[in-house]
Design a protein around this motif. Structure first.
Motif, PDB file in Angstrom:
ATOM      1  N   GLY A  12       0.844  -1.184   0.000  1.00 22.80           N
ATOM      2  CA  GLY A  12       0.000   0.000   0.000  1.00 22.80           C
ATOM      3  C   GLY A  12       0.887   1.244   0.000  1.00 22.80           C
ATOM      4  N   GLU A  13       0.436   2.279   0.660  1.00 21.36           N
ATOM      5  CA  GLU A  13       1.205   3.529   0.705  1.00 21.36           C
ATOM      6  C   GLU A  13       2.213   3.556   1.845  1.00 21.36           C
ATOM      7  OE1 GLU A  13      -1.760   6.548   0.921  1.00 21.36           O
ATOM      8  OE2 GLU A  13      -2.371   6.312  -1.173  1.00 21.36           O
TER       9      GLU A  13
ATOM     10  N   ASP B 118      -9.101  13.519  -0.678  1.00 20.47           N
ATOM     11  CA  ASP B 118     -10.472  13.209  -1.085  1.00 20.47           C
ATOM     12  C   ASP B 118     -10.481  12.241  -2.271  1.00 20.47           C
ATOM     13  OD1 ASP B 118     -11.488  14.977   0.841  1.00 20.47           O
ATOM     14  OD2 ASP B 118     -11.276  16.692  -0.523  1.00 20.47           O
ATOM     15  N   ASN B 119     -11.638  11.609  -2.453  1.00 21.31           N
ATOM     16  CA  ASN B 119     -11.885  10.746  -3.614  1.00 21.31           C
ATOM     17  C   ASN B 119     -10.871   9.621  -3.743  1.00 21.31           C
ATOM     18  OD1 ASN B 119     -14.068  12.452  -4.453  1.00 21.31           O
ATOM     19  ND2 ASN B 119     -12.542  13.865  -5.306  1.00 21.31           N
ATOM     20  N   ARG B 120     -10.509   9.047  -2.617  1.00 25.85           N
ATOM     21  CA  ARG B 120      -9.561   7.938  -2.620  1.00 25.85           C
ATOM     22  C   ARG B 120     -10.291   6.610  -2.773  1.00 25.85           C
ATOM     23  NH1 ARG B 120      -4.616   9.107  -0.377  1.00 25.85           N
ATOM     24  NH2 ARG B 120      -4.524   7.065   0.631  1.00 25.85           N
ATOM     25  N   PRO B 121      -9.624   5.594  -3.296  1.00 26.43           N
ATOM     26  CA  PRO B 121     -10.290   4.293  -3.449  1.00 26.43           C
ATOM     27  C   PRO B 121     -10.498   3.612  -2.099  1.00 26.43           C
ATOM     28  CG  PRO B 121      -7.974   4.113  -4.015  1.00 26.43           C
ATOM     29  CD  PRO B 121      -8.243   5.576  -3.809  1.00 26.43           C
ATOM     30  N   ILE B 122     -11.466   2.732  -2.039  1.00 26.39           N
ATOM     31  CA  ILE B 122     -11.700   1.956  -0.819  1.00 26.39           C
ATOM     32  C   ILE B 122     -10.606   0.897  -0.684  1.00 26.39           C
ATOM     33  CG2 ILE B 122     -13.245   0.295   0.298  1.00 26.39           C
ATOM     34  CD1 ILE B 122     -15.580   1.831  -0.861  1.00 26.39           C
ATOM     35  N   THR B 123     -10.013   0.826   0.501  1.00 28.35           N
ATOM     36  CA  THR B 123      -8.997  -0.176   0.780  1.00 28.35           C
ATOM     37  C   THR B 123      -9.365  -0.947   2.047  1.00 28.35           C
ATOM     38  OG1 THR B 123      -7.675   1.434   2.027  1.00 28.35           O
ATOM     39  CG2 THR B 123      -7.154   1.153  -0.314  1.00 28.35           C
ATOM     40  N   VAL B 124      -8.778  -2.127   2.192  1.00 31.69           N
ATOM     41  CA  VAL B 124      -8.956  -2.957   3.382  1.00 31.69           C
ATOM     42  C   VAL B 124      -7.584  -3.075   4.037  1.00 31.69           C
ATOM     43  CG1 VAL B 124      -9.665  -5.208   4.261  1.00 31.69           C
ATOM     44  CG2 VAL B 124     -10.841  -4.208   2.292  1.00 31.69           C
ATOM     45  N   GLU B 125      -7.433  -2.487   5.228  1.00 26.08           N
ATOM     46  CA  GLU B 125      -6.135  -2.427   5.884  1.00 26.08           C
ATOM     47  C   GLU B 125      -6.268  -2.906   7.321  1.00 26.08           C
ATOM     48  OE1 GLU B 125      -4.121   1.305   5.398  1.00 26.08           O
ATOM     49  OE2 GLU B 125      -5.247   1.772   3.568  1.00 26.08           O
TER      50      GLU B 125
END
Length: 316
Positions: free
Chosen positions: A200-201, A253-260
């Protein structure tokens, strides 16, 4: 558990000669209502000294009748997970049918003759609202007429929770709303999803909460946006932690949905691991913080709540 995969038209050579009690249904999620059907069929099979079989399908029948988009393409239990659940319930044999247009075109009498009789069914069991064709001519009330005395028919009454029908539709609605607690109560077990850990980031490690970013299959349901307690299965080991489904909009804003998922007290490299997530309890919804510092304060509270939750689970 024996799994027999069937494509229409049925090849009778695939079918063992021994008689079965047959439970019928799509069984998405294998929830408490489905479990009641299978338990009743198991009781009958034991009393008749025959095997318990299940007739189910490899994808949702709706796919044959209309275009499926978005959430309609998701499953509470993929075929593999459904088979695992059926195995746990003591099913001896599964007839996993590919639901095609040709299969769906059968009239009810043809379906009964071509499949239920061919499976050597001694008793067919299904829920009160089960259909095997058009709803007006393929109901459980009409099945004895199609059976023509060749097998018995037993209909299992509605299973309810909070005086409401337990259904896959209710569970999907709860999942979409992020109400994993209600979803688990209706399922009768803790919901699981799968995925693979990807890069991820790496922002979590900079604020003291490194996360495993789980890339999830598009055809599996996930709880709605929010923060939850959960366990992550890596290999054969389950690790507790807290998991976020969200857009990390504190950082834009307007970021994708992630599962963390942040694992409690875990050290190691999870990249590339195929994992399972077991969803336990909703902690809160997503919050957009003014700064990373505000997020860290909340994460500390979430960590405390997560540790308290799993301490209580261990005590129970």
């Amino acid at each position: 558990m024996e799994v027999i995969r069937i494509h229409h038209p049925l090849d009778p050579r695939q079918i063992p000669a021994d008689p079965v009690v047959l439970a019928m249904g799509f069984f998405d999620g294998v929830h408490r209502g489905h479990q009641a059907v299978i338990r009743r069929a198991k009781t009958l099979a034991t009393a008749k000294h025959v095997k318990l079989a299940v007739l189910t399908y490899d994808h949702h029948p709706s796919l044959v009748y209309r275009p499926l988009e978005g959430d309609d393409r998701k499953y509470l239990s993929t075929p593999e997970r459904k088979l695992q659940q059926l195995d746990r319930l003591g099913v001896d044999r599964v007839f996993l049918v590919s639901y095609t247009g040709e299969f769906a075109a059968q009239k009810p009498q043809e379906f009964v003759d071509n499949y239920l009789v061919a499976f050597h069914t001694v008793t067919a069991v299904a829920g009160f609202d089960h259909t095997y064709g058009k709803k007006d001519v393929a109901t459980m009330d009409l099945l004895p007429a199609y059976a023509q005395g060749r097998f018995d028919v037993e209909t299992v009454a509605e299973e309810t929770g909070d005086e409401k029908k337990i259904s896959s539709t209710r569970i999907r609605a709860a999942m979409k709303a992020g109400d994993v607690d209600t979803a688990n109560a209706l399922l009768g077990y803790l919901y699981r999803s799968t995925g693979v850990v990807v890069h991820g980031e790496a922002r979590g490690r900079t604020i003291g909460y490194p996360t495993a970013n789980v890339l999830t299959p598009e055809n599996e349901w996930l709880p709605g946006i929010g923060v939850y307690t959960a366990r992550l299965k890596v290999g054969a080991i389950w690790y507790p932690g807290m998991i976020s489904v969200g857009r990390n909009d504190t950082f834009g804003d307007n970021r994708p949905i992630t599962v963390e998922m942040n694992l409690l007290d875990y050290q190691g490299n999870l990249y590339g691991e195929n994992v399972e997530v077991e969803w336990h309890h909703r902690l809160r919804g997503q919050v957009k913080f003014d700064s990373a510092e505000g997020l860290i304060v909340q994460l500390k509270k979430d960590e405390t709540a997560t540790r308290d939750y799993f301490s209580q689970v261990a005590a129970d």
